[in-house]
Write a protein that holds these residues in place. Structure first.
Motif, PDB file in Angstrom:
ATOM      1  N   THR A  98       0.840  -1.201  -0.083  1.00  0.00           N
ATOM      2  CA  THR A  98      -0.025  -0.038  -0.081  1.00  0.00           C
ATOM      3  C   THR A  98       0.900   1.220  -0.110  1.00  0.00           C
ATOM      4  O   THR A  98       1.428   1.633   0.967  1.00  0.00           O
ATOM      5  N   THR A  99       1.192   1.689  -1.048  1.00  0.00           N
ATOM      6  CA  THR A  99       1.884   2.975  -1.471  1.00  0.00           C
ATOM      7  C   THR A  99       1.513   4.388  -1.797  1.00  0.00           C
ATOM      8  O   THR A  99       2.257   5.038  -1.706  1.00  0.00           O
ATOM      9  N   PHE A 100       0.111   4.351  -1.872  1.00  0.00           N
ATOM     10  CA  PHE A 100      -0.670   5.700  -2.199  1.00  0.00           C
ATOM     11  C   PHE A 100      -0.289   6.717  -1.140  1.00  0.00           C
ATOM     12  O   PHE A 100      -0.418   6.325   0.037  1.00  0.00           O
ATOM     13  N   ARG A 101      -0.547   8.010  -1.645  1.00  0.00           N
ATOM     14  CA  ARG A 101      -0.181   9.278  -0.663  1.00  0.00           C
ATOM     15  C   ARG A 101      -0.992   8.923   0.635  1.00  0.00           C
ATOM     16  O   ARG A 101      -0.682   8.957   1.697  1.00  0.00           O
ATOM     17  N   GLN A 102      -2.169   8.836   0.583  1.00  0.00           N
ATOM     18  CA  GLN A 102      -3.175   8.800   1.647  1.00  0.00           C
ATOM     19  C   GLN A 102      -2.949   7.985   2.855  1.00  0.00           C
ATOM     20  O   GLN A 102      -3.317   8.286   3.790  1.00  0.00           O
ATOM     21  N   ALA A 103      -2.248   6.930   2.424  1.00  0.00           N
ATOM     22  CA  ALA A 103      -1.834   5.787   3.368  1.00  0.00           C
ATOM     23  C   ALA A 103      -0.518   6.011   3.920  1.00  0.00           C
ATOM     24  O   ALA A 103      -0.181   5.129   4.889  1.00  0.00           O
ATOM     25  N   ALA A 104       0.207   7.009   3.316  1.00  0.00           N
ATOM     26  CA  ALA A 104       1.429   6.782   3.971  1.00  0.00           C
ATOM     27  C   ALA A 104       1.907   6.927   5.246  1.00  0.00           C
ATOM     28  O   ALA A 104       3.095   6.339   5.996  1.00  0.00           O
ATOM     29  N   ALA A 105       1.186   7.586   6.262  1.00  0.00           N
ATOM     30  CA  ALA A 105       1.337   7.567   7.595  1.00  0.00           C
ATOM     31  C   ALA A 105       0.976   6.545   8.438  1.00  0.00           C
ATOM     32  O   ALA A 105       1.510   6.495   9.571  1.00  0.00           O
ATOM     33  N   LEU A 106       0.347   5.563   7.982  1.00  0.00           N
ATOM     34  CA  LEU A 106      -0.149   4.508   8.697  1.00  0.00           C
ATOM     35  C   LEU A 106       0.810   3.532   8.965  1.00  0.00           C
ATOM     36  O   LEU A 106       1.913   3.221   8.159  1.00  0.00           O
ATOM     37  N   PRO A 107       0.753   2.858  10.037  1.00  0.00           N
ATOM     38  CA  PRO A 107       2.016   1.763  10.415  1.00  0.00           C
ATOM     39  C   PRO A 107       1.876   0.368   9.308  1.00  0.00           C
ATOM     40  O   PRO A 107       0.623   0.093   9.239  1.00  0.00           O
ATOM     41  N   VAL A 108       3.015  -0.015   9.166  1.00  0.00           N
ATOM     42  CA  VAL A 108       2.907  -1.242   8.407  1.00  0.00           C
ATOM     43  C   VAL A 108       2.923  -2.535   8.994  1.00  0.00           C
ATOM     44  O   VAL A 108       3.742  -2.700  10.056  1.00  0.00           O
ATOM     45  N   ILE A 109       2.081  -3.450   8.652  1.00  0.00           N
ATOM     46  CA  ILE A 109       1.751  -4.553   9.742  1.00  0.00           C
ATOM     47  C   ILE A 109       2.355  -5.926   8.635  1.00  0.00           C
ATOM     48  O   ILE A 109       1.785  -6.999   9.080  1.00  0.00           O
ATOM     49  N   THR A 110       2.918  -5.602   7.660  1.00  0.00           N
ATOM     50  CA  THR A 110       3.496  -6.872   7.069  1.00  0.00           C
ATOM     51  C   THR A 110       5.080  -6.739   6.526  1.00  0.00           C
ATOM     52  O   THR A 110       5.477  -5.488   6.424  1.00  0.00           O
ATOM     53  N   GLN A 111       5.833  -7.751   6.200  1.00  0.00           N
ATOM     54  CA  GLN A 111       7.115  -7.753   6.087  1.00  0.00           C
ATOM     55  C   GLN A 111       7.217  -8.779   4.795  1.00  0.00           C
ATOM     56  O   GLN A 111       6.960  -9.706   4.995  1.00  0.00           O
ATOM     57  N   ALA A 112       7.552  -8.163   3.635  1.00  0.00           N
ATOM     58  CA  ALA A 112       7.651  -8.769   2.411  1.00  0.00           C
ATOM     59  C   ALA A 112       6.247  -9.756   2.188  1.00  0.00           C
ATOM     60  O   ALA A 112       6.102 -10.736   1.769  1.00  0.00           O
ATOM     61  N   HIS A 113       5.187  -9.144   2.427  1.00  0.00           N
ATOM     62  CA  HIS A 113       3.777  -9.499   2.470  1.00  0.00           C
ATOM     63  C   HIS A 113       3.500 -10.645   3.336  1.00  0.00           C
ATOM     64  O   HIS A 113       2.324 -11.285   3.121  1.00  0.00           O
ATOM     65  N   ASP A 114       4.311 -10.926   4.300  1.00  0.00           N
ATOM     66  CA  ASP A 114       3.859 -11.689   5.296  1.00  0.00           C
ATOM     67  C   ASP A 114       3.157 -11.080   6.500  1.00  0.00           C
ATOM     68  O   ASP A 114       3.836  -9.956   6.966  1.00  0.00           O
ATOM     69  N   VAL A 115       2.214 -11.364   6.963  1.00  0.00           N
ATOM     70  CA  VAL A 115       1.280 -10.449   7.847  1.00  0.00           C
ATOM     71  C   VAL A 115       1.838 -11.052   9.417  1.00  0.00           C
ATOM     72  O   VAL A 115       1.981 -12.129   9.608  1.00  0.00           O
ATOM     73  N   SER A 116       1.919  -9.946   9.897  1.00  0.00           N
ATOM     74  CA  SER A 116       2.136 -10.207  11.377  1.00  0.00           C
ATOM     75  C   SER A 116       1.159 -10.078  12.333  1.00  0.00           C
ATOM     76  O   SER A 116       0.358  -9.102  12.429  1.00  0.00           O
ATOM     77  N   ALA A 117       0.441 -11.486  12.694  1.00  0.00           N
ATOM     78  CA  ALA A 117      -0.610 -11.465  13.477  1.00  0.00           C
ATOM     79  C   ALA A 117      -0.646 -10.652  14.765  1.00  0.00           C
ATOM     80  O   ALA A 117      -1.433  -9.805  15.016  1.00  0.00           O
ATOM     81  N   GLU A 118       0.461 -10.588  15.296  1.00  0.00           N
ATOM     82  CA  GLU A 118       0.680  -9.724  16.520  1.00  0.00           C
ATOM     83  C   GLU A 118       0.332  -8.274  16.324  1.00  0.00           C
ATOM     84  O   GLU A 118      -0.156  -7.539  17.049  1.00  0.00           O
ATOM     85  N   GLY A 119       1.389  -7.799  15.156  1.00  0.00           N
ATOM     86  CA  GLY A 119       1.092  -6.512  14.856  1.00  0.00           C
ATOM     87  C   GLY A 119      -0.649  -5.992  14.367  1.00  0.00           C
ATOM     88  O   GLY A 119      -0.896  -4.790  14.862  1.00  0.00           O
ATOM     89  N   VAL A 120      -1.274  -6.647  13.522  1.00  0.00           N
ATOM     90  CA  VAL A 120      -2.450  -6.581  13.356  1.00  0.00           C
ATOM     91  C   VAL A 120      -3.476  -6.489  14.882  1.00  0.00           C
ATOM     92  O   VAL A 120      -4.269  -5.594  14.776  1.00  0.00           O
ATOM     93  N   LEU A 121      -3.314  -7.421  15.673  1.00  0.00           N
ATOM     94  CA  LEU A 121      -4.222  -7.604  16.663  1.00  0.00           C
ATOM     95  C   LEU A 121      -3.661  -6.507  17.656  1.00  0.00           C
ATOM     96  O   LEU A 121      -4.772  -5.747  18.544  1.00  0.00           O
ATOM     97  N   SER A 122      -2.653  -5.935  17.799  1.00  0.00           N
ATOM     98  CA  SER A 122      -2.309  -4.822  18.502  1.00  0.00           C
ATOM     99  C   SER A 122      -2.959  -3.471  18.294  1.00  0.00           C
ATOM    100  O   SER A 122      -2.906  -2.507  18.940  1.00  0.00           O
ATOM    101  N   LEU A 123      -3.624  -3.390  16.941  1.00  0.00           N
ATOM    102  CA  LEU A 123      -4.078  -2.231  16.416  1.00  0.00           C
ATOM    103  C   LEU A 123      -5.602  -2.285  16.746  1.00  0.00           C
ATOM    104  O   LEU A 123      -6.384  -1.558  16.257  1.00  0.00           O
TER     105      LEU A 123
END
Length: 330
Positions: A98-123
């Protein structure tokens, strides 16, 4: 190569953070265009979700959403869709594609398209959106086990997928009227882009190449790559399909390129940068000997937009058309 759509997304996720390592400056035989800003166009009025809503998930479940106050799309094309519906203020995280301008400030919760469940649930999301290629499966299961509604959509692979995909997401988030507006706007723009394709009387062969120079990954797209529908809509012929390839991608070889005989080559912009621009691409085995290589006819589209199959697809189609059919080239 099993699960090749997932492989492409994995490679794309790794590629997106790369900085340019070469020049992609075009010569006179390669079209130049003024790129639209990397931004989405939301509907003019933010819709008010009417929930609960129950929607069939692509993995066979029925998913009930009771709140859309904290949305996490785990794919760039899904994020684009949510923002276009006018629900961007309710999105609390993004994935690496997700690289478009309106989303730039949001935290990233994937690495190389692998989802971090802990990162998702923490939000503390109230709803999560994913594609079939989103993974790992353990992370998806962990998010669901925590009680978070998680809707899986089929991967979008062609222009005909755009409208149903909009409908599914809008219905799940309780904004079906906004979905109808967005679908109508997007399909009208796709129709207009298709109508503007020059009637040249011939269909140049276009090879879709996936490139990641730093990892020596060079792939030639086949009929399931996701690019064929765009190539055909822009007045071209998918070279991989015409050459008899099967599946989505095959390793790029001189023999495969000779058989494909492309008149033009379609690439993602960061992939082109990763091999050193047009000159670096022409240095790959067999590329310079193709009609496309001899003419330096390279069509380059932003990574996050090319295969999104969503509200910005009309812009993608316009860009491909402008680069594939420059004035006087046919």
């Amino acid at each position: 190569m099993a699960r090749r759509p997932a492989l492409l997304l994995l490679l794309l996720g790794l590629l997106l953070p790369l900085t340019a390592c070469g020049s992609a400056t075009r010569t006179a035989t390669t079209a130049t265009t003024t790129r639209a800003p990397d931004a989405v166009e939301p509907l003019p009025v933010e819709p008010v979700p009417q929930l609960p809503a129950t929607t069939p998930s692509a993995d066979g479940r029925q998913v009930t959403v009771t709140s859309a106050e904290r949305i996490i799309p785990l794919d760039g094309s899904l994020a684009e869709l949510v923002f276009s519906l006018g629900l961007g203020p309710k999105v609390v995280a993004r994935d690496v594609s997700t690289t478009f301008r309106q989303a730039a400030a949001l935290p990233v919760i994937t690495q190389a398209h692998d989802v971090s469940a802990e990162g998702v649930l923490s939000l503390r999301p109230t709803v999560v959106l994913a594609d079939r290629s989103t993974g790992p499966a353990e992370a998806i299961a962990q998010i669901r086990a925590a009680g978070v509604p998680l809707l899986v959509l089929d991967d979008a692979k062609k222009l005909a997928d755009v409208g149903p995909r909009i409908d599914t997401v809008a219905t799940a988030l309780g904004v079906p009227d906004a979905g109808r507006q967005l679908r109508e706007r997007t399909e009208q723009r796709i129709d207009a882009a298709r109508a503007a394709v020059p009637a040249t009387g011939r269909h140049p062969r276009v090879a879709f190449l996936y490139l990641r120079g730093s990892a020596s990954v060079y792939l030639l797209g086949g009929p399931a790559s996701g690019a064929g529908s765009l190539i055909e809509a822009a007045g071209g012929e998918d070279a991989g399909t015409a050459a008899g390839l099967t599946g989505d991608f095959t390793p790029l070889t001189s023999e495969a390129l000779v058989k494909a005989a492309p008149d033009a080559i379609l690439v993602m912009s960061k992939g082109l940068d990763s091999v050193g621009g047009v000159d670096g691409l022409l240095a790959l085995p067999g590329v310079a000997q193709t009609p496309a290589g001899l003419d330096r006819r390279i069509v380059s589209i932003e990574d996050g937009q090319l295969l999104s199959y969503g509200p910005r697809t009309p812009q993608v189609l316009q860009e491909i058309t402008a680069q594939l059919h420059p004035a006087g080239a046919e």
